[in-house]
Design a protein around this motif. Structure first.
Motif, short mmCIF file in Angstrom:
data_model
loop_
_atom_site.label_atom_id
_atom_site.label_comp_id
_atom_site.label_asym_id
_atom_site.label_seq_id
_atom_site.Cartn_x
_atom_site.Cartn_y
_atom_site.Cartn_z
N SER A 97 0.67 -0.71 0.26
CA SER A 97 0.46 -0.21 0.11
C SER A 97 1.33 1.39 0.19
O SER A 97 0.55 2.40 -0.23
CB SER A 97 -0.93 -0.06 1.53
OG SER A 97 -0.22 0.23 2.06
N PHE A 98 2.21 1.11 0.23
CA PHE A 98 3.04 2.78 0.63
C PHE A 98 3.24 2.74 -0.97
O PHE A 98 3.34 3.22 -1.74
CB PHE A 98 4.70 1.70 1.30
CG PHE A 98 5.50 3.44 1.42
CD1 PHE A 98 5.17 4.47 1.74
CD2 PHE A 98 6.38 2.97 -0.35
CE1 PHE A 98 6.52 5.21 2.27
CE2 PHE A 98 7.57 4.48 0.03
CZ PHE A 98 7.33 4.98 0.39
N GLY A 99 3.39 1.79 -1.83
CA GLY A 99 4.01 1.71 -2.82
C GLY A 99 3.51 1.52 -4.31
O GLY A 99 3.63 2.16 -5.25
N PHE A 103 -3.36 -0.04 6.00
CA PHE A 103 -3.74 2.16 5.78
C PHE A 103 -2.72 2.06 7.16
O PHE A 103 -2.20 3.40 6.65
CB PHE A 103 -5.25 2.22 7.80
CG PHE A 103 -4.60 3.50 7.95
CD1 PHE A 103 -6.10 4.02 7.05
CD2 PHE A 103 -4.88 3.88 8.68
CE1 PHE A 103 -5.63 5.51 7.05
CE2 PHE A 103 -4.72 5.63 8.86
CZ PHE A 103 -4.99 6.18 8.07
N ILE A 104 -1.85 1.15 7.23
CA ILE A 104 -0.28 1.63 8.09
C ILE A 104 0.13 2.40 6.85
O ILE A 104 1.54 3.25 6.38
CB ILE A 104 0.26 0.69 9.41
CG1 ILE A 104 -0.91 0.55 10.27
CG2 ILE A 104 1.83 0.97 8.77
CD1 ILE A 104 0.03 -0.32 11.11
N GLY A 105 0.40 1.12 5.62
CA GLY A 105 1.62 1.28 4.37
C GLY A 105 0.93 3.36 3.93
O GLY A 105 1.91 3.61 3.33
N ALA A 127 7.27 1.91 -4.99
CA ALA A 127 7.82 0.62 -5.17
C ALA A 127 8.17 -0.31 -4.64
O ALA A 127 9.27 -1.14 -4.51
CB ALA A 127 6.66 -0.04 -6.13
N ASP A 128 9.82 0.96 -5.27
CA ASP A 128 11.19 -0.04 -5.12
C ASP A 128 11.70 0.03 -3.58
O ASP A 128 12.68 -0.92 -2.68
CB ASP A 128 12.13 1.33 -5.28
CG ASP A 128 11.81 0.75 -7.05
OD1 ASP A 128 11.82 -0.01 -7.62
OD2 ASP A 128 12.29 2.81 -7.59
#
Length: 500
Positions: free
Chosen positions: A66-68, A282-284, A319-320
């Motif tokens: 979810s971050f990337g 959600f944390i990401g 994403a990296d």
């Protein structure tokens, strides 16, 4: 690391090993070692299932995704209730009524010994892939926090899991998973609380929507990309495998005091897992917004990823960072004392799944391989000895697979691909035997050959000549493999005049 944090980690590891030794006093029979003599309460089995789902892949992979990118992988969790409905309604009572500890004994009665051995092999390969992925996941996190070598971390954590699993058996596995489920949930809440202390939830939601971070993927029925429906189909089939064919889960159905308790434990797992899975995604997203507001805090990770992946700093994409972003945040933002607690939570995220994988793999080795082909007349004490030796061997193989995983770009992607390859054959032949009553040995053999060819073709797609490529999303391998086995088996049984 500060002495306080190291002390918390050491105490946690000693506690897990201690639980194993505590329950070792009860392990005087194979029934106790494999099913805890069917005396585990419903709620504990549900927590155990939940802890297995909430592995290190979830702990690191979901925030990394979810971050990337976005929340597309969360659709896997959305599919869980649908698979849970079918599994609790039809499969649990079927397995409980067979009276067999191994999930695969009935396949020999339906199609012959080859079917039992084939599914056992698929299961063992799935467990080794699972253990390897999780060993590597936890090593990434601990490496980021301590600087210890990844192979050393994999070996040390693996030995700890092997010790308490060998001595404590299934009862130790379940009760350690109950403790680990609580620890992992507390760890996730702690991380989220620290992020929300630094940046308002309203800001996270507004900026997340502005960047399309909450997207579940396109709702167009597109099988050529990771759309909502592709992940939903993948999740439905994989969760059917989990609840319906995986020895990890089926063995724990037998630990319940009644069939109703076993059925309820599946729904408890779903009720626990869905909101916590939501929290990890959600944390990401929250970390993505957080580092947009405080870019200087990710500079160290940026430099590290740039060197490791040989990508210029100005060309790095979210994403990296992948599975490294959450450990980086933990290392730099969690205060002393709480850092040790989070490290224990990360370790528990790995240990819960690996212990049950080792125990269940040892069980199918004994029941479906050793007793089937070598020694049928083992005494109870001899069976217990084989179970313990097999547990050690599978644990060591899991460590080897974990070291082999080094360099993987995304743990979630690796696990999804490997589970899709092995799971299709397992679910397909089980459903053929369960749903198509007319199917006999010949139909099953032809169906499995066809299914393996389809699974092999889709799995090796990127290595085939260009004119043979298919653009189907690789996550559909499990669905196409299962449906091929089921469909071909039904056709052969319908039109074939005689069986082998």
């Amino acid at each position: 690391m500060p002495i306080l944090d190291i002390s918390i980690i050491v105490l946690y590891l000693l506690a897990m090993v201690g639980i194993g030794f505590y329950f070792s006093r009860k392990n005087k029979s194979t029934a106790q070692f494999t099913t805890a003599s069917s005396k585990i309460p419903c709620w504990a089995i549900g927590m155990s299932f939940y802890a297995t789902f909430l592995s290190a892949i979830t702990f690191l992979g979901d925030p990394g995704k979810s971050f990337g990118s976005n929340w597309n992988p969360f659709v896997f969790s959305i599919s869980m209730p649908f698979a849970a409905y079918f599994s609790s309604k039809y499969f649990v009572s079927f397995y409980r009524n067979t009276g067999e500890i191994s999930a695969y004994t009935h396949l020999e009665k339906r199609f012959g010994s080859w079917a039992r051995s084939y599914v056992m092999l698929c299961f063992v390969l799935t467990q080794l892939a699972r253990m390897g992925t999780i060993f590597y996941a936890i090593a990434i996190a601990i490496n980021a926090l301590t600087g210890f070598d990844i192979p050393l971390i994999i070996m040390f954590s693996g030995v700890c899991v092997i010790v308490y699993t060998v001595f404590g058996g299934m009862e130790a596995v379940i009760w350690t998973e109950v403790v680990q489920a609580v620890l992992k949930t507390m760890g996730a809440l702690l991380i989220l609380g620290i992020i929300l202390y630094s940046i308002d939830a309203k800001v996270i939601i507004e900026e997340g929507f502005a960047k399309d971070k909450f997207s579940l993927g396109t709702f167009k029925f597109d099988l050529f990309q990771s759309s909502f429906w592709v992940v939903f189909i993948y999740g439905f089939f994989i969760n059917l495998v989990n609840f319906g064919v995986d020895q990890n889960y089926i063995q724990r159905y037998h630990t319940a005091q009644s069939t109703k308790d076993a059925q309820m434990s599946i729904w408890q797992c779903v009720i626990f897992f869905l909101p916590v899975s939501f929290m990890f995604f959600f944390i990401g997203t929250a970390l993505f917004v957080y580092y947009n507001h405080f870019p200087e805090q990710i500079a160290g990770l940026k430099q590290l990823v740039s060197v490791e992946k040989n990508i210029p700093l100005d060309s790095l994409l979210p994403a990296d960072y992948g599975d490294r972003v959450l450990p980086h945040f933990i290392k730099n933002n969690i205060p002393t004392g709480l850092l040790g607690l989070l490290m224990a939570a990360l370790l528990s995220a790995a240990m819960s799944t690996m212990s049950s994988s080792m125990n269940s793999s040892a069980t199918v080795f004994l029941k479906d391989f050793y007793q089937r082909y070598f020694r049928k007349d083992l005494s109870d004490l001899q069976q217990l000895r084989v179970l313990r030796i097999a547990t050690v061997c599978f644990g060591l193989l899991g460590i080897v697979f974990g070291i082999a995983m080094m360099g993987a770009k995304s743990l979630l992607d690796v696990w999804w691909k490997l589970s899709g390859i092995f799971a299709g054959g397992m679910l397909g032949i089980f459903l053929l035997g369960y749903l198509v009553k007319a199917a006999k040995k010949k139909a099953a053999i032809v169906a499995v050959i066809a299914g393996v060819l389809i699974i092999g073709f889709l799995s090796m797609n990127s290595y085939l000549p260009e004119n043979m490529h298919t653009d189907l999303d690789p996550k559909l391998t499990v669905a196409f493999g299962t449906l091929t086995i089921l469909g071909v088996g039904w056709l052969v049984s319908k039109f074939s005049k005689k069986d082998l």
